[in-house]
Design a protein around this motif. Structure first.
Motif, PDB file in Angstrom:
ATOM      1  N   VAL A   1      -0.119  -0.418 -12.958  1.00 21.48           N
ATOM      2  CA  VAL A   1      -1.140  -0.334 -11.917  1.00 21.48           C
ATOM      3  C   VAL A   1      -2.183  -1.416 -12.157  1.00 21.48           C
ATOM      4  N   GLU A   2      -2.451  -2.200 -11.113  1.00 24.72           N
ATOM      5  CA  GLU A   2      -3.494  -3.224 -11.171  1.00 24.72           C
ATOM      6  C   GLU A   2      -4.508  -2.923 -10.071  1.00 24.72           C
ATOM      7  N   ASP A   3      -5.649  -2.397 -10.466  1.00 19.40           N
ATOM      8  CA  ASP A   3      -6.700  -2.069  -9.498  1.00 19.40           C
ATOM      9  C   ASP A   3      -7.504  -3.323  -9.176  1.00 19.40           C
ATOM     10  N   LYS A   4      -7.464  -3.736  -7.930  1.00 23.43           N
ATOM     11  CA  LYS A   4      -8.250  -4.893  -7.494  1.00 23.43           C
ATOM     12  C   LYS A   4      -9.652  -4.466  -7.060  1.00 23.43           C
ATOM     13  N   ASP A   5      -9.739  -3.253  -6.528  1.00 22.78           N
ATOM     14  CA  ASP A   5     -11.034  -2.737  -6.065  1.00 22.78           C
ATOM     15  C   ASP A   5     -10.990  -1.219  -6.176  1.00 22.78           C
ATOM     16  N   LYS A   6     -11.443  -0.695  -7.311  1.00 20.67           N
ATOM     17  CA  LYS A   6     -11.416   0.750  -7.529  1.00 20.67           C
ATOM     18  C   LYS A   6     -12.838   1.302  -7.513  1.00 20.67           C
TER      19      LYS A   6
ATOM     20  N   VAL B   1       1.769   8.470  -6.022  1.00 18.27           N
ATOM     21  CA  VAL B   1       0.887   8.786  -4.898  1.00 18.27           C
ATOM     22  C   VAL B   1      -0.372   7.930  -4.998  1.00 18.27           C
ATOM     23  N   ALA B   2      -0.724   7.279  -3.887  1.00 14.25           N
ATOM     24  CA  ALA B   2      -1.938   6.462  -3.844  1.00 14.25           C
ATOM     25  C   ALA B   2      -2.883   7.001  -2.784  1.00 14.25           C
ATOM     26  N   THR B   3      -4.136   7.195  -3.159  1.00 14.41           N
ATOM     27  CA  THR B   3      -5.165   7.552  -2.186  1.00 14.41           C
ATOM     28  C   THR B   3      -6.539   7.244  -2.772  1.00 14.41           C
ATOM     29  N   ALA B   4      -7.465   6.883  -1.906  1.00 13.63           N
ATOM     30  CA  ALA B   4      -8.862   6.684  -2.301  1.00 13.63           C
ATOM     31  C   ALA B   4      -9.752   7.671  -1.556  1.00 13.63           C
ATOM     32  N   TYR B   5      -9.165   8.809  -1.214  1.00 10.58           N
ATOM     33  CA  TYR B   5      -9.947   9.884  -0.598  1.00 10.58           C
ATOM     34  C   TYR B   5     -10.430  10.816  -1.700  1.00 10.58           C
ATOM     35  N   LYS B   6     -11.726  11.049  -1.761  1.00  5.93           N
ATOM     36  CA  LYS B   6     -12.313  11.925  -2.778  1.00  5.93           C
ATOM     37  C   LYS B   6     -12.472  13.310  -2.163  1.00  5.93           C
ATOM     38  N   SER B   7     -11.546  14.195  -2.520  1.00  6.32           N
ATOM     39  CA  SER B   7     -11.446  15.467  -1.816  1.00  6.32           C
ATOM     40  C   SER B   7     -12.643  16.381  -2.058  1.00  6.32           C
TER      41      SER B   7
ATOM     42  N   LEU C   1     -13.099   6.165   0.661  1.00  9.15           N
ATOM     43  CA  LEU C   1     -13.636   5.074  -0.143  1.00  9.15           C
ATOM     44  C   LEU C   1     -12.799   3.812   0.047  1.00  9.15           C
ATOM     45  N   ALA C   2     -13.464   2.681   0.150  1.00 12.24           N
ATOM     46  CA  ALA C   2     -12.764   1.399   0.258  1.00 12.24           C
ATOM     47  C   ALA C   2     -12.124   1.063  -1.085  1.00 12.24           C
ATOM     48  N   SER C   3     -10.882   0.561  -1.044  1.00 13.56           N
ATOM     49  CA  SER C   3     -10.181   0.289  -2.299  1.00 13.56           C
ATOM     50  C   SER C   3      -9.022  -0.670  -2.072  1.00 13.56           C
ATOM     51  N   GLU C   4      -8.474  -1.157  -3.195  1.00  7.55           N
ATOM     52  CA  GLU C   4      -7.210  -1.899  -3.194  1.00  7.55           C
ATOM     53  C   GLU C   4      -6.580  -1.746  -4.567  1.00  7.55           C
TER      54      GLU C   4
ATOM     55  N   GLN D   1       9.314  -9.995  -9.222  1.00  3.68           N
ATOM     56  CA  GLN D   1       8.658  -8.694  -9.202  1.00  3.68           C
ATOM     57  C   GLN D   1       8.292  -8.346  -7.763  1.00  3.68           C
ATOM     58  N   PHE D   2       8.145  -7.059  -7.512  1.00  2.00           N
ATOM     59  CA  PHE D   2       7.601  -6.615  -6.232  1.00  2.00           C
ATOM     60  C   PHE D   2       6.495  -5.608  -6.508  1.00  2.00           C
ATOM     61  N   ALA D   3       5.675  -5.365  -5.512  1.00  3.60           N
ATOM     62  CA  ALA D   3       4.527  -4.478  -5.703  1.00  3.60           C
ATOM     63  C   ALA D   3       4.259  -3.682  -4.433  1.00  3.60           C
ATOM     64  N   PHE D   4       3.872  -2.429  -4.618  1.00  2.60           N
ATOM     65  CA  PHE D   4       3.403  -1.590  -3.523  1.00  2.60           C
ATOM     66  C   PHE D   4       1.878  -1.685  -3.511  1.00  2.60           C
ATOM     67  N   VAL D   5       1.337  -2.192  -2.413  1.00  2.00           N
ATOM     68  CA  VAL D   5      -0.093  -2.509  -2.354  1.00  2.00           C
ATOM     69  C   VAL D   5      -0.790  -1.544  -1.395  1.00  2.00           C
ATOM     70  N   TYR D   6      -1.611  -0.678  -1.962  1.00  2.00           N
ATOM     71  CA  TYR D   6      -2.378   0.298  -1.183  1.00  2.00           C
ATOM     72  C   TYR D   6      -3.799  -0.206  -0.990  1.00  2.00           C
ATOM     73  N   SER D   7      -4.320  -0.040   0.224  1.00  2.00           N
ATOM     74  CA  SER D   7      -5.730  -0.352   0.462  1.00  2.00           C
ATOM     75  C   SER D   7      -6.312   0.664   1.434  1.00  2.00           C
ATOM     76  N   SER D   8      -7.628   0.759   1.438  1.00  6.80           N
ATOM     77  CA  SER D   8      -8.307   1.731   2.297  1.00  6.80           C
ATOM     78  C   SER D   8      -9.676   1.198   2.666  1.00  6.80           C
ATOM     79  N   THR D   9     -10.312   1.878   3.605  1.00  4.52           N
ATOM     80  CA  THR D   9     -11.658   1.496   4.030  1.00  4.52           C
ATOM     81  C   THR D   9     -12.578   2.704   3.903  1.00  4.52           C
ATOM     82  N   ALA D  10     -13.856   2.442   4.019  1.00  2.00           N
ATOM     83  CA  ALA D  10     -14.828   3.536   3.976  1.00  2.00           C
ATOM     84  C   ALA D  10     -14.726   4.408   5.221  1.00  2.00           C
ATOM     85  N   GLU D  11     -14.048   3.883   6.249  1.00  2.00           N
ATOM     86  CA  GLU D  11     -13.849   4.670   7.467  1.00  2.00           C
ATOM     87  C   GLU D  11     -12.711   5.665   7.299  1.00  2.00           C
TER      88      GLU D  11
END
Length: 556
Positions: free
Chosen positions: A140-145, A162-168, A174-177, A258-268
Motif C-alpha cells: 500500500v502506497e498512500d499518496k494522500d491519507k 477494501v478501500a474507503t476514506a469514509y469515516k463511519s 474524506l479526500a484521499s488517494e 507491476q499494476f496497481a489499484f488506485v483508489y481516490s475520494s473527495t470531501a464530497e
C-alpha cells in the motif's frame, strides 16, 4: 638425407593424427538417428538418440538464449566405430509461444544438423492471488491519507481488499488517494498477457466517477505509471461483485511489470471499492481460442443434435452436488447470433438447491470470447426515455439453480438472450414460476428453453457494440417424470407439454401462459426440432409418441 628424415617425421605425425581422428578402415561419417525436427511438449522433456561419428565431433550453433532452456550431453566426443548416446534435456516452456533451436554435430568438415521445436504452454495462468486469503504480496502506497483515518486499504477475509476514506463513526467523507501495488510480475517470456479481477463498488457519487476513483494503472518495473483502460464497472452502486473484463497488458510483454489499484475520494463523497480474485493470464481471460464442443450424454432433456449446422456448438456445464459433479445445464450455441438457440436441464428441488442470486455476470469459460456477447452491463440499446430496451434474459433461470456455484454459471453471458423488460418480468416470469412449482410435484422435470430467430431482423448491442440477434419468439418444452406414475401411468410415468410466445407483451398471468400451451409435437412442427430425442430409448417409440402428441390434464 636430413630432408628425408624431416619428411618421414611429418608423415608419421599425420598418420598418427589420422589414426586418432577416425577408426582404422572406416569412412569419415557423422549421422544421427533422431527424427528432424524433434517435437517436444511444453513440459520438461528429455530426448535421447544415437550418434554415429567415425571422426572427433563437437556441438556447434547454440546461442546463449537457447542454452538457457536446452542442454545437450555430451557436447563433444571422440571418433568411434560404435554408436554413441546423446541426450537433449529441455526445460518447461512457460510461454504460450512456440520456441525452437537448430544446432549441428560437426567434425572434419562433416555435419549432422538437428532442430528442436518445443510447443508453447497451454496453461493460461501467469499469476493469481485471492485477496480473501490475505494481501498477497501487494503493498500500500498512500499518496494522500487523511490523519483522521488509520488506513485506506485494508484486508477483510470476507470481502477481500477494501478501500474507503469514509469515516463511519463521524459520517465524514474524506479526500484521499491510495495505491495498492502488485509485486513484480515477470512477463519476459510471454507473448501476450491479460489482467482481470472481481470487484464491487458502492457509495461513490455515481458510476461516472468510477474510472477516476477506482482506477487501474500499470508500469514497466521502475518505469512510469500509465492508466489501463477498459475496466468494466458494475452499472449501479451495490455490494455485488462482477468481473472487470480483460485488461490488455500487451505493452508490457517481454518485460517485468507491476499494476496497481488506485483508489481516490473527495470531501464530497468517499466510496468503497472491494477487490477479490486477481489473475494475469496468457490469453483473454483464460478462455479457449477456438470452439471445442462437448460430447453430449444420453440425457433425457436433450434435443437431437445430429442436424447441428456450421457455427453451432454443444456445450455442457457441471455443478457440485452430494460430493460429486453432476450436469447443471447444456446448450446449443450459435456463434453468428451470439446466442444459445436452446438451453436444456433437469429440474427438481434437490437440483434447485438453496441460496440466493449472485448477479455476477461473467464470461463463459468454455466459449471463445470472440463469440460471446459482453454483458457486464445490460444491452446498450435505449428507448426515447433513455431506458434499456432489452434485459439480459436468462434461459436457465437463476432461481432454478440456487446453490452458489451452480447459480454463478447461470450468469454466464452465453445464457443470456435480449428480452424486452415487460416480457421478461411479465408472462415469461409467470411461466418460469409455474415450471418451478410443477417440478416440486414430480421426481424430475426435464426442461428445454429456447429462442426462435426465424425471420429475426432486429439486433441488440452488447457492451462493446457487438450485435446480438433479438429473438422473434421464446419457447419451453417440458417432460415431467414421476417414478410412482401418479401421472402418465400408460407412458412409464412421463407426460409432456410445450409453450411458445411471440416476443411481445401479454396480459393475464397464468391464464395467458396456458393459452400458449401446446403438445411437444406441435412445437416440433413449428420449429423443426426433435425434442427429448432420448425418450424413445427409455419407454419405446409408441410411449414417446403418446407423450409428445398430447397435453395431459395434470398440467391444468
Amino acid at each position: 638425407m636430413k630432408h628425408k628424415v624431416i619428411f618421414w617425421a611429418a608423415a608419421s605425425v599425420l598418420a598418427v593424427l589420422a589414426a586418432c581422428n577416425k577408426p582404422s578402415g572406416l569412412e569419415p561419417q557423422i549421422s544421427i538417428s533422431a527424427k528432424d525436427p524433434v517435437e517436444a511438449p511444453a513440459t520438461e522433456y528429455s530426448y535421447s538418440f544415437k550418434l554415429t561419428a567415425t571422426v572427433d565431433w563437437e556441438i556447434r550453433g547454440l546461442d546463449e538464449d537457447e542454452k538457457s532452456w536446452l542442454e545437450v550431453s555430451p557436447v563433444s566426443g571422440a571418433s568411434s566405430s560404435s554408436p554413441q548416446t546423446v541426450t537433449v534435456d529441455i526445460k518447461a516452456n512457460t510461454s504460450a509461444a512456440e520456441r525452437s533451436a537448430t544446432f549441428e554435430f560437426y567434425g572434419s568438415g562433416l555435419s549432422a544438423p538437428l532442430t528442436i521445436v518445443q510447443a508453447g504452454t497451454t496453461e493460461t495462468e501467469i499469476y493469481s492471488v485471492s485477496f480473501l486469503d490475505g494481501q498477497g504480496g501487494f503493498t500500500v502506497e498512500d499518496k494522500d491519507k487523511p490523519a483522521a483515518i488509520d488506513e485506506i486499504w485494508k484486508h477483510d477475509p470476507k470481502y477481500g481488499m477494501v478501500a474507503t476514506a469514509y469515516k463511519s463513526d463521524t459520517q465524514e467523507n474524506l479526500a484521499s488517494e491510495s495505491w495498492l501495488v502488485s509485486p513484480v510480475i515477470d512477463l519476459t517470456s510471454e507473448s501476450a498477457a491479460y489482467l482481470s479481477f472481481k470487484h464491487a463498488v458502492n457509495f461513490f457519487k455515481d458510476a461516472s466517477v468510477l474510472p477516476d476513483e477506482a482506477a487501474v494503472w500499470a508500469r514497466e518495473e521502475n518505469g512510469t505509471w500509465e492508466r489501463l483502460e477498459g475496466v468494466y464497472y458494475p452499472p449501479t452502486m451495490s455490494w455485488t461483485f462482477m468481473d472487470s473484463g480483460s485488461l490488455d497488458l500487451g505493452a508490457y510483454v517481454g518485460r517485468k511489470m507491476q499494476f496497481a489499484f488506485v483508489y481516490s475520494s473527495t470531501a464530497e463523497k468517499a466510496g468503497t471499492w472491494e477487490i477479490q480474485e486477481v489473475s494475469v493470464t496468457r490469453n483473454d481471460t483464460g478462455l479457449p481460442e477456438e470452439l471445442t464442443p462437448d460430447t453430449p450424454g444420453l440425457w433425457l432433456e436433450l434435443p437431437a443434435l445430429d442436424d447441428a449446422g456450421s457455427g453451432l456448438c454443444f456445450i455442457s456445464h457441471d455443478m457440485p452436488l452430494g460430493g460429486k459433479d453432476v450436469r447443471n445445464y447444456s446448450y446449443c450455441y450459435s456463434t453468428g447470433d451470439r446466442l444459445a438457440l436452446w438451453v436444456a436441464y433437469p429440474l427438481n428441488d434437490g437440483l434447485r438447491g438453496n441460496g440466493g442470486r449472485s448477479d455476477e455476470w461473467s464470461l463463459d469459460p468454455k466459449m471463445p470470447r470472440k463469440y460471446q456477447p459482453i454483458l457486464y452491463r445490460s444491452y446498450t440499446d435505449r428507448d426515447e426515455n433513455d431506458e434499456n430496451i432489452y434485459n439480459r434474459g436468462h434461459q436457465i433461470p437463476s432461481a432454478d439453480r440456487l446453490d452458489a456455484e451452480a447459480n454463478l454459471k447461470t450468469f454466464y453471458f452465453t445464457n443470456s438472450a435480449p428480452q424486452s423488460g415487460s416480457f421478461n418480468s411479465g408472462v415469461w416470469a409467470d411461466l418460469e414460476n409455474m415450471v418451478r412449482d410443477w417440478s416440486s410435484d414430480m421426481d424430475t422435470l426435464y426442461v428445454v428453453t429456447g429462442v426462435d430467430i426465424a425471420g429475426a431482423t432486429e439486433v441488440a448491442h452488447d457492451n462493446e457494440g457487438n450485435e446480438v440477434t433479438v429473438p422473434t419468439g421464446f419457447y419451453k418444452a417440458l417432460l415431467g417424470y414421476d417414478k410412482d406414475a401418479s401421472f402418465g401411468a400408460e407412458t412409464g410415468g412421463y407426460i409432456g407439454i410445450a409453450f411458445y410466445f411471440e416476443h411481445r407483451d401479454y396480459s393475464g398471468g397464468s391464464s395467458a401462459v396456458m393459452e400458449q400451451s401446446m403438445s411437444i409435437d406441435a412445437l416440433e412442427d413449428m420449429l423443426g426440432y426433435d425434442f427429448f430425442a432420448n425418450l424413445p430409448a427409455k419407454i419405446g417409440e409408441d410411449g414417446a409418441a403418446a407423450v409428445e402428441s398430447a397435453v395431459d390434464s395434470w398440467w391444468n
